[in-house]
Design an enzyme around this catalytic site. Structure first.
Site, PDB file in Angstrom:
ATOM      1  N   HIS A   1      -5.346  -2.632  -0.882  1.00  0.00           N
ATOM      2  CA  HIS A   1      -4.658  -2.910  -2.146  1.00  0.00           C
ATOM      3  C   HIS A   1      -3.189  -3.283  -1.928  1.00  0.00           C
ATOM      4  O   HIS A   1      -2.722  -4.353  -2.310  1.00  0.00           O
ATOM      5  CB  HIS A   1      -4.671  -1.660  -3.032  1.00  0.00           C
TER       6      HIS A   1
HETATM    7  C1  BDR Z   1      -4.055   2.171  -5.692  1.00  0.00           C
HETATM    8  O1  BDR Z   1      -4.235   3.582  -5.757  1.00  0.00           O
HETATM    9  C2  BDR Z   1      -4.030   4.164  -4.501  1.00  0.00           C
HETATM   10  O2  BDR Z   1      -5.099   4.993  -4.179  1.00  0.00           O
HETATM   11  C3  BDR Z   1      -3.838   3.042  -3.511  1.00  0.00           C
HETATM   12  O3  BDR Z   1      -2.843   3.394  -2.563  1.00  0.00           O
HETATM   13  C4  BDR Z   1      -3.403   1.882  -4.357  1.00  0.00           C
HETATM   14  O4  BDR Z   1      -2.001   1.851  -4.516  1.00  0.00           O
HETATM   15  C5  BDR Z   1      -5.403   1.506  -5.898  1.00  0.00           C
HETATM   16  O5  BDR Z   1      -5.923   1.830  -7.149  1.00  0.00           O
END
Ligand code: BDR
Ligand code: CA
Length: 312
Positions: A242
């Site tokens: 992400h």
């Molecule tokens: C986001 O939530 C976190 O778990 C990850 O680091 C990312 O920023 C994804 O939904």
């Protein structure tokens, strides 16, 4: 001239890879500081993890600050079920030796922005938006210093990953997200619609491992750990990276496509709290306030990431 940025983060394996990508890209990016926020795990752990990541890159000179330890209005929701107990499970990394700065992360953001010319600093939030919203509330004058906020959060077609309607970063602190999205600052959003296409497939993981360097191996081992969750949940081909999409956008914006649309944050409904209501089809006359990304060139993204991690 490299772009000046502040990384606001809750590491998290994918946050960690984002930090490494930024550290590996000094021609394009100058990191003014890293602020930790409570999110994937509590603040003490995210502040520790951010320093561990800097040390993986041999960069104990980077200034890391601890910011807010809880969301503006709700109790903290964490994601150990994704990231493990430490938030950075996977490889065994030593306790960081570099210091945590004494200054509060929010004060660092305010002081740093005030010292810079208007429109020159990019904020890169990779976690809940608590630190950024608190800084904007405490010091509304800093808004004009921000060039752009490029953040990971939200979803439209992919809907939710922590509730049926909401993405984690926005869900944890929707009140903060609302402040940021209403700030009038130019915003670029990397939602799940994009990040769920940034999957570390087996060959991409192998490319990190075959770099044969400590950072390359660590990245491969983080994604080894992190992928089990998404594989089980979505049946996907690997871990979604992400947060590195935010940094990749600063280096190669042409890898991403999206729409400049209105995005509002649901803060009221018990059912859909934290939802990013993006007017993707432009069916309202609400003014556009964000560049909401929808797609990325995944091979180009991983080529960039692997090449840069290989520089560390
Ligand atoms: C986001 O939530 C976190 O778990 C990850 O680091 C990312 O920023 C994804 O939904
Ligand atoms: Ca994150």
């Amino acid at each position: 001239m490299p772009r000046k940025i502040i990384i606001d983060t809750d590491p998290g394996q994918d946050d960690a890879v984002a930090i490494l990508l930024a550290l590996a890209s000094p021609e394009e990016i100058e990191i003014l500081g890293i602020t930790a926020v409570a999110g994937n795990v509590p603040l003490a752990l995210t502040a520790r993890n951010a320093r561990k990541v800097c040390e993986v890159a041999g960069r104990s000179d980077v200034k890391v600050y601890a910011g807010c330890d809880r969301p503006l209005a709700h109790t903290l929701v964490t994601a150990e079920h994704v990231h493990g107990k430490t938030g950075l499970d996977g490889p065994d990394l030593p306790e960081p030796q570099m210091p945590l700065q004494d200054q509060h992360g929010v004060d660092f953001i305010i002081e740093t922005l005030r010292a810079e010319p208007p429109g020159t600093v990019t904020l890169c939030p990779l976690g809940p938006l608590t630190n950024i919203a608190t800084a904007l509330q405490k010091a509304p004058d800093i808004a004009e210093k921000v060039q752009e906020i490029v953040l990971m959060g939200g979803a439209y077609f992919e809907v939710g990953n922590i509730t049926p309607a909401a993405e984690f970063n926005i869900y944890v602190d929707p009140e903060a997200a609302e402040i940021v999205f209403k700030s009038g600052i130019p915003i670029v959003v990397m939602p799940l619609d994009v990040t769920h296409k940034a999957l570390v497939t087996a060959p991409r993981n192998e490319a990190f491992r075959s770099l044969g360097t400590h950072p390359g191996t660590v990245v491969a081992e983080w994604t080894d750990f992190f992928e089990r969750f998404d594989k089980e949940k979505y049946g996907s081909a690997g871990a979604p990276l992400h947060d590195p999409t935010v940094i990749a956008y600063l280096i190669r914006p042409e890898l991403f496509t999206g729409r400049h649309v209105n995005v509002e944050i649901e803060t009221q409904s018990n059912l859909t709290r934290g939802m990013t209501v993006a007017d993707w089809w432009r069916v309202t006359d609400r003014a556009p306030n964000a560049m909401f990304m929808g797609d990325l060139d995944a091979d180009g993204f991983f080529a960039l990431l692997t090449e840069r991690i290989g520089r560390l």
